[in-house]
Design a protein around this motif. Structure first.
Motif, PDB file in Angstrom:
ATOM      1  N   TYR A 118     -22.218  22.336-116.612  1.00  0.00           N
ATOM      2  CA  TYR A 118     -21.686  21.032-117.026  1.00  0.00           C
ATOM      3  C   TYR A 118     -22.118  19.938-116.054  1.00  0.00           C
ATOM      4  CZ  TYR A 118     -18.355  17.505-118.587  1.00  0.00           C
ATOM      5  OH  TYR A 118     -17.797  16.359-119.071  1.00  0.00           O
ATOM      6  N   ALA A 119     -22.104  20.258-114.746  1.00  0.00           N
ATOM      7  CA  ALA A 119     -22.531  19.274-113.740  1.00  0.00           C
ATOM      8  C   ALA A 119     -24.009  18.941-113.880  1.00  0.00           C
ATOM      9  CB  ALA A 119     -22.236  19.796-112.339  1.00  0.00           C
ATOM     10  N   LEU A 120     -24.787  19.869-114.437  1.00  0.00           N
ATOM     11  CA  LEU A 120     -26.221  19.632-114.645  1.00  0.00           C
ATOM     12  C   LEU A 120     -26.526  19.030-116.014  1.00  0.00           C
ATOM     13  CD1 LEU A 120     -27.686  22.864-113.036  1.00  0.00           C
ATOM     14  CD2 LEU A 120     -27.718  20.543-112.103  1.00  0.00           C
ATOM     15  N   GLY A 121     -25.480  18.695-116.752  1.00  0.00           N
ATOM     16  CA  GLY A 121     -25.682  18.003-118.012  1.00  0.00           C
ATOM     17  C   GLY A 121     -25.729  18.881-119.234  1.00  0.00           C
ATOM     18  N   TYR A 122     -25.298  20.132-119.121  1.00  0.00           N
ATOM     19  CA  TYR A 122     -25.257  21.032-120.273  1.00  0.00           C
ATOM     20  C   TYR A 122     -23.835  21.040-120.815  1.00  0.00           C
ATOM     21  CZ  TYR A 122     -25.278  25.302-123.024  1.00  0.00           C
ATOM     22  OH  TYR A 122     -25.147  26.216-124.038  1.00  0.00           O
ATOM     23  N   PHE A 123     -23.678  20.714-122.085  1.00  0.00           N
ATOM     24  CA  PHE A 123     -22.347  20.606-122.668  1.00  0.00           C
ATOM     25  C   PHE A 123     -22.084  21.672-123.725  1.00  0.00           C
ATOM     26  CE2 PHE A 123     -23.675  16.243-121.478  1.00  0.00           C
ATOM     27  CZ  PHE A 123     -22.846  16.115-120.374  1.00  0.00           C
TER      28      PHE A 123
END
Length: 198
Positions: A118-123
């Motif tokens: 999530y912190a790397l932009g994967y939702f």
């Protein structure tokens, strides 16, 4: 005990001892950050970065020191009955209870991987597939291909707004090290049950 298990236990112990001894000195970094925070509040304009930096350093201190603490047996234990048992009985109980710790750390690791994704932009809902694709892109296409897999980077909601992926990476790595150390403790307990000290 098989040579591969003995080598695993010794290798994990050596790695976590090295990392844990380095992590011990992070307390001085924490003291420095908090000292600067106190000085800047009195003498200058208060710094925005000190509180979160202190929290991040504390996370690193705690999570990287955890495996070394497990190795030394200095973690908190309930010693009501345990202290009077024989070494073999302690090894049986430890070999059984460490399985619960490994299960807990496995769930914690999965949650940490989801939080890091999530912190790397994967939702999405499958962080393991995301990291498989990310590392596959890194090894086949280099950093540019891996950068295409990274989305909008998560930031803290405070005024300083640091990116959260570094501390979440450290947290995930520390939980993984703890899981490796608990597996080494399990093997060590099995060895004690068989009368072999690893």
């Amino acid at each position: 005990m098989p040579r591969i298990i003995t080598g695993y236990v010794r290798g994990i112990d050596a790695m976590n001892r090295f990392i844990g001894r380095i992590a011990m000195y992070m307390i001085f970094v924490l003291i420095g950050v908090l000292l600067w925070s106190s000085v800047s509040k009195v003498a200058f304009t208060p710094s925005l970065w000190t509180l979160e930096t202190a929290q991040f350093v504390m996370v690193a201190y705690y999570i990287l020191g955890g495996p070394y603490s497990i190795q030394l047996g200095s973690n908190v234990r309930m010693d009501l009955f345990y202290g009077g048992w024989s070494h073999k009985t302690k090894a049986w109980v430890d070999a059984f209870t460490v399985l619960f710790l490994m299960f807990y750390l496995g769930i914690l690791l999965y949650g940490a991987l989801g939080s890091l994704a999530y912190a790397l932009g994967y939702f999405g809902m499958t962080p393991l597939e995301y990291f498989r694709d990310l590392f596959g892109a890194l090894f086949t296409g280099g950093f540019d291909a891996a950068a295409e897999k990274i989305g909008f980077l998560e930031r803290s909601s405070t005024a300083w707004r640091p990116m959260l992926w570094p501390v979440k990476t450290l947290l995930t790595f520390g939980i993984f090290l703890m899981l490796l150390q608990t597996l080494a403790e399990f093997f060590r307990d099995i060895g004690r049950i068989r009368g072999v000290e690893i």
